[in-house]
Design an enzyme around this catalytic site. Structure first.
Site, PDB file in Angstrom:
ATOM      1  N   SER A  44     -27.766 -38.595 -10.769  1.00 37.93           N
ATOM      2  CA  SER A  44     -27.993 -39.759  -9.917  1.00 37.93           C
ATOM      3  C   SER A  44     -28.069 -41.078 -10.679  1.00 37.93           C
ATOM      4  O   SER A  44     -27.815 -42.132 -10.112  1.00 37.93           O
ATOM      5  CB  SER A  44     -29.288 -39.565  -9.120  1.00 37.93           C
ATOM      6  OG  SER A  44     -30.372 -39.263  -9.993  1.00 37.93           O
ATOM      7  N   HIS A 251     -35.553 -44.504  -9.558  1.00 41.51           N
ATOM      8  CA  HIS A 251     -34.152 -44.699  -9.920  1.00 41.51           C
ATOM      9  C   HIS A 251     -33.881 -46.196 -10.119  1.00 41.51           C
ATOM     10  O   HIS A 251     -34.575 -47.034  -9.545  1.00 41.51           O
ATOM     11  CB  HIS A 251     -33.226 -44.153  -8.839  1.00 41.51           C
ATOM     12  CG  HIS A 251     -33.114 -42.662  -8.849  1.00 41.51           C
ATOM     13  ND1 HIS A 251     -34.036 -41.839  -8.238  1.00 41.51           N
ATOM     14  CD2 HIS A 251     -32.185 -41.833  -9.410  1.00 41.51           C
ATOM     15  CE1 HIS A 251     -33.686 -40.576  -8.409  1.00 41.51           C
ATOM     16  NE2 HIS A 251     -32.566 -40.550  -9.122  1.00 41.51           N
TER      17      HIS A 251
END
Length: 269
Positions: A44, A251
């Site tokens: 990711s 993230h």
């Protein structure tokens, strides 16, 4: 006067030759960039989860148009660009489902992988929902995995990449530290938990860098690029816990991709 004119003529010839060489060099560099065949692999952090602007065709892989591989391709216009990085990918997923575009003509490969193998998501879930002692114990468990099991999985992955793309330059990128210690956060994790999580990121990066080097791959550590932009910095390029979109938690934001990962990649290739 004749000597002066001779010198001027010679200088003009040298200048013309220099300009011609400079032009040829520029053209050569542009041609070299255009000749790149680039494949972006990984998890990711490479697909761009957290950056938004996801390609609807990528489904649950959540490939973002703001992810560093796309930003690099947009800036360099390679001859070909394949983007197979996928949210949640582990080393085995890279080998089984991402290597299709690689071949002997591939000249550049990027990859982030290993965080999911080491249990990144479970570490953060434990630290957010359980006690400090449980958090630190889970971090230490992840570090043991990095020491004992992950190197072999990285070796298998890197061997597979080299086998399919024998002529490629391979750039392996690591993970940033999540937290600025003694920062602006007044709630959430304890300082001991934040320090343990940062230490685990460093531990993972060190192990990954070693395996990359042993395979002749370049390693890019994004830690310095994210310094001053960690969670608790007041100018974070990383999402903290996002209860409305839990998958984006921890993230990089779009700024983290463009200001953190893209310069790290540029400095590696």
């Amino acid at each position: 006067m004749r000597l002066s004119r001779t010198k001027a003529y010679a200088a003009s010839l040298l200048l013309a030759a220099g300009l011609a060489l400079t032009g040829a060099g520029t053209a050569g560099a542009a041609e070299g960039a255009a000749a790149e065949s680039y494949v972006a692999l990984g998890d990711s952090y490479s697909s761009g989860v957290g950056a938004g602007s996801y390609d609807s065709g990528s489904g649950s892989c959540k490939r973002s148009t703001k992810a560093y591989p796309v930003l690099w391709a947009n800036a360099n216009s390679p001859a070909s660009f394949s983007f197979t990085a996928c949210s949640g990918a582990r080393t085995g997923d890279v080998v089984s489902s991402q290597l299709g575009p690689l071949n002997s003509g591939t000249t550049l490969v990027s990859i982030t992988v290993g965080g999911n193998d080491a249990g990144f998501a479970d570490v953060m879930t434990t630290c957010v929902l359980q006690s400090e002692s449980a958090c630190i114990a889970r971090v230490n468990e992840a570090k043991r995995y990095v020491d004992t099991t992950l190197p072999g999985k990285l070796d298998t992955t890197y061997d597979a990449i080299r086998g399919k793309a024998p002529n490629a330059q391979v750039a392996v990128l690591g993970y940033p530290r999540f937290y600025k210690l003694s920062g602006s956060c007044v709630a959430g994790l304890t300082e001991n938990e934040r320090a343990a999580i940062n230490g685990a990121a460093d531990h993972l990066n060190a192990a990954t860098a070693k395996r990359a080097a042993d395979h002749g791959f370049a390693f890019g550590n994004p830690t310095s690029a994210f310094t001053g932009h960690e969670i608790c910095s007041g100018d974070s390029w990383l999402h903290s816990v996002n209860w409305s979109n839990i998958g984006e938690s921890y993230h990089p934001t779009a700024a983290g991709q463009s200001g953190g990962y893209l310069p790290t990649f540029n400095g590696t290739v």
